[in-house]
Scaffold this motif. Structure first.
Motif, mmCIF file in Angstrom:
data_model
loop_
_atom_site.group_PDB
_atom_site.id
_atom_site.type_symbol
_atom_site.label_atom_id
_atom_site.label_comp_id
_atom_site.label_asym_id
_atom_site.label_seq_id
_atom_site.Cartn_x
_atom_site.Cartn_y
_atom_site.Cartn_z
ATOM 1 N N THR A 200 0.858 -1.194 0.000
ATOM 2 C CA THR A 200 0.000 0.000 0.000
ATOM 3 C C THR A 200 0.888 1.236 0.000
ATOM 4 O O THR A 200 2.074 1.166 0.344
ATOM 5 N N PHE A 201 0.302 2.358 -0.347
ATOM 6 C CA PHE A 201 1.066 3.600 -0.326
ATOM 7 C C PHE A 201 1.390 4.006 1.107
ATOM 8 O O PHE A 201 2.457 4.567 1.374
ATOM 9 N N GLN A 202 0.502 3.714 2.031
ATOM 10 C CA GLN A 202 0.774 4.012 3.433
ATOM 11 C C GLN A 202 2.024 3.272 3.907
ATOM 12 O O GLN A 202 2.898 3.859 4.565
ATOM 13 N N GLN A 203 2.124 1.996 3.543
ATOM 14 C CA GLN A 203 3.305 1.232 3.921
ATOM 15 C C GLN A 203 4.545 1.751 3.207
ATOM 16 O O GLN A 203 5.638 1.790 3.789
ATOM 17 N N PHE A 204 4.392 2.166 1.958
ATOM 18 C CA PHE A 204 5.537 2.720 1.227
ATOM 19 C C PHE A 204 6.128 3.908 1.974
ATOM 20 O O PHE A 204 7.352 3.997 2.148
ATOM 21 N N PHE A 205 5.281 4.818 2.396
ATOM 22 C CA PHE A 205 5.783 6.012 3.069
ATOM 23 C C PHE A 205 6.351 5.692 4.454
ATOM 24 O O PHE A 205 7.302 6.342 4.898
ATOM 25 N N GLN A 206 5.809 4.685 5.120
ATOM 26 C CA GLN A 206 6.385 4.254 6.387
ATOM 27 C C GLN A 206 7.790 3.707 6.171
ATOM 28 O O GLN A 206 8.729 4.051 6.907
ATOM 29 N N ASP A 207 7.938 2.864 5.157
ATOM 30 C CA ASP A 207 9.255 2.323 4.835
ATOM 31 C C ASP A 207 10.212 3.435 4.406
ATOM 32 O O ASP A 207 11.400 3.428 4.772
ATOM 33 N N ALA A 208 9.696 4.376 3.626
ATOM 34 C CA ALA A 208 10.532 5.460 3.118
ATOM 35 C C ALA A 208 11.114 6.299 4.258
ATOM 36 O O ALA A 208 12.281 6.707 4.212
ATOM 37 N N LYS A 209 10.322 6.542 5.283
ATOM 38 C CA LYS A 209 10.809 7.318 6.426
ATOM 39 C C LYS A 209 11.926 6.576 7.155
ATOM 40 O O LYS A 209 12.920 7.177 7.569
ATOM 41 N N VAL A 210 11.759 5.261 7.305
ATOM 42 C CA VAL A 210 12.803 4.459 7.958
ATOM 43 C C VAL A 210 14.092 4.510 7.146
ATOM 44 O O VAL A 210 15.185 4.728 7.682
#
Length: 451
Positions: A200-210
């Motif tokens: 999902t895009f939500q997970q993408f942005f969570q991963d991106a922040k990490v």
């Protein structure tokens, strides 16, 4: 929509040259080396293969394509070799044209079609943008009887046949299949930080922040060819609105200023915040290189990228790199299919020889020999997965069960809209003005009807 024959043919041909040149992505010179989506190499000189022996067929047949890269030209030769074996009395002319990611070939083809000097068969993309343009111009002959004779209606999935069928007639033979909604990732980086490919895009942005917190560029991006950002945006759009609304947009049934397009465009801009700052100067393979070197964690690119990872970078699949559908697109296969048809102006022995070549192009034997060298896979349902590598096997599994869609620049829409989309994308990346971008798309759809 219909124009007189001359105007249609000229408009279709010239618009195709301008619009599709920079966006041909996977079907240009995709192969098992670093040359992929938008690249062609080697000489474009016409070569002739002469055969000996006798058969019921005689004369010559001309095969027109833009496959001149190392792997793709070797792959194309497999079709020629098989044809020569089956029809030894016919001379095969390989009229491949190099350069411009296929745009040079399209220009030559347009000129020849205008002069009523068509080749025996020529390469196009499945869908309304490329194949259908020639059908509308009256330059393609239906192949329904050939499909019945060869049993191809049962060999190719209905979802693919729908992309090459217009007004009840089938107009082309698919020879390969590629996928462009693929998220590639550095497996070692993902393992180190306990990440999984984002669905999902939500997970993408969570991963991106990490990833960003550890000094790693989350998403590698290139846009030197001016088609890569359009590809990324198209996949974001598909993942946002789903395949039904996505197809409605491409068919002109849904407005391009709809909430889904606005949402996808905002998501795209947010993703751009997690990319490398030098993307405008990079070619697509260089973005893959950032992932291969561990300088970036992910990249969205067609499956021609796997050739770069395995051959050029020497990485091992499922060890050094992995892949997944782009966020929100699980169960959907964004297809890029090269197809060949029969020019309607052919007659007599020339038509017979070209029809026989189509039989070879659609054959299981020919497609196995061709695709295993080119780095693509056969679109036939009876193709053996064990003939292909790990990535292609996974792509084949998706292709056989998932919903097929096309993307702008890969044959989905008419060339005029493709050009307008690319121009609007250039402005959008610079201005980051969503309202202006969406308005430009809506205007483009009105000026270039999609249905």
């Amino acid at each position: 929509m219909l124009l007189n024959t001359f105007t249609k043919r000229a408009g279709v041909a010239m618009a195709s040259v301008v619009a599709l040149g920079a966006l041909v992505a996977g079907c240009g010179t995709s192969n098992n080396s670093s040359s992929g989506s938008g690249n062609s190499s080697n000489s474009g000189n016409t070569t002739t293969t002469t055969s000996t022996g006798t058969s019921g067929a005689s004369g010559s047949v001309e095969l027109f394509s833009w496959w001149t890269g190392v792997a793709s030209s070797k792959a194309l030769q497999q079709f020629i070799n098989l044809y020569e074996k089956q029809y030894p009395g016919v001379k095969v002319v390989n009229a491949a044209v190099a350069g411009g990611a296929g745009s040079n070939a399209k220009a030559v083809l347009a000129s020849r079609m205008e002069a009523n000097k068509p080749p025996g068969t020529f390469q196009v993309h499945a869908g309304r943008g490329s194949l259908y343009s020639w059908v509308q111009a009256g330059d393609m002959a239906p192949l329904n009887s050939l499909y019945q004779q060869m049993g191809w209606n049962k060999v190719f999935p209905k979802s693919l046949l729908n992309l090459i069928t217009f007004n009840g007639n089938i107009y082309a033979v698919p020879v390969d299949m590629q996928r462009d909604n693929v998220l590639w990732y550095n497996a070692k980086i993902f393992k180190k930080y306990n990440l999984t490919p984002p669905t999902t895009f939500q997970q993408f942005f969570q991963d991106a922040k990490v990833l960003k917190s550890h000094g790693i560029t989350p998403l590698a991006l290139a846009n030197h060819g001016n088609w890569e950002t359009t590809l990324l945006w198209s996949d974001v759009l598909l993942g946002t609105v789903g395949p039904t609304e996505y197809n409605n947009l491409l068919d002109g049934k849904t407005s391009w200023n709809s909430p889904g397009v606005v949402q996808a465009s905002n998501t795209f801009l947010k993703m751009m915040q997690y990319t490398n700052s030098d993307y405008e100067s990079l070619h697509w393979a260089e973005a893959d290189g950032l992932v291969a070197k561990g300088q970036a964690a992910m990249n969205v690119m067609g499956d021609w990228a796997q050739g770069y990872f395995t051959t050029t970078a020497g990485l091992k699949p499922n060890v050094d790199f992995g892949w997944a559908p782009t966020p929100g697109t699980k169960g959907v296969f964004a297809a890029v299919a090269d197809v060949f048809g029969l020019p309607s102006k052919l007659s007599g022995q020339a038509k017979t020889n070209a029809t026989n070549f189509l039989k070879v192009l659609g054959s299981a034997q020919g497609q196995k020999a061709f695709n295993t060298l080119k780095g693509t896979f056969s679109p036939r349902l009876d193709a053996n997965p064990s003939d292909y590598d790990a990535y292609s096997q996974s792509a084949m599994a998706s292709y056989k069960k998932d919903t097929l869609v096309l993307t702008p620049g890969q044959g989905a829409v008419n060339p005029g809209f493709t050009t307008a989309l690319e121009n609007a994308m250039t402005q959008f990346v610079s201005s980051q003005n969503v309202n202006q971008f969406v308005s430009a798309l809506q205007s483009a759809a009105q000026q270039n009807p999609l249905n």
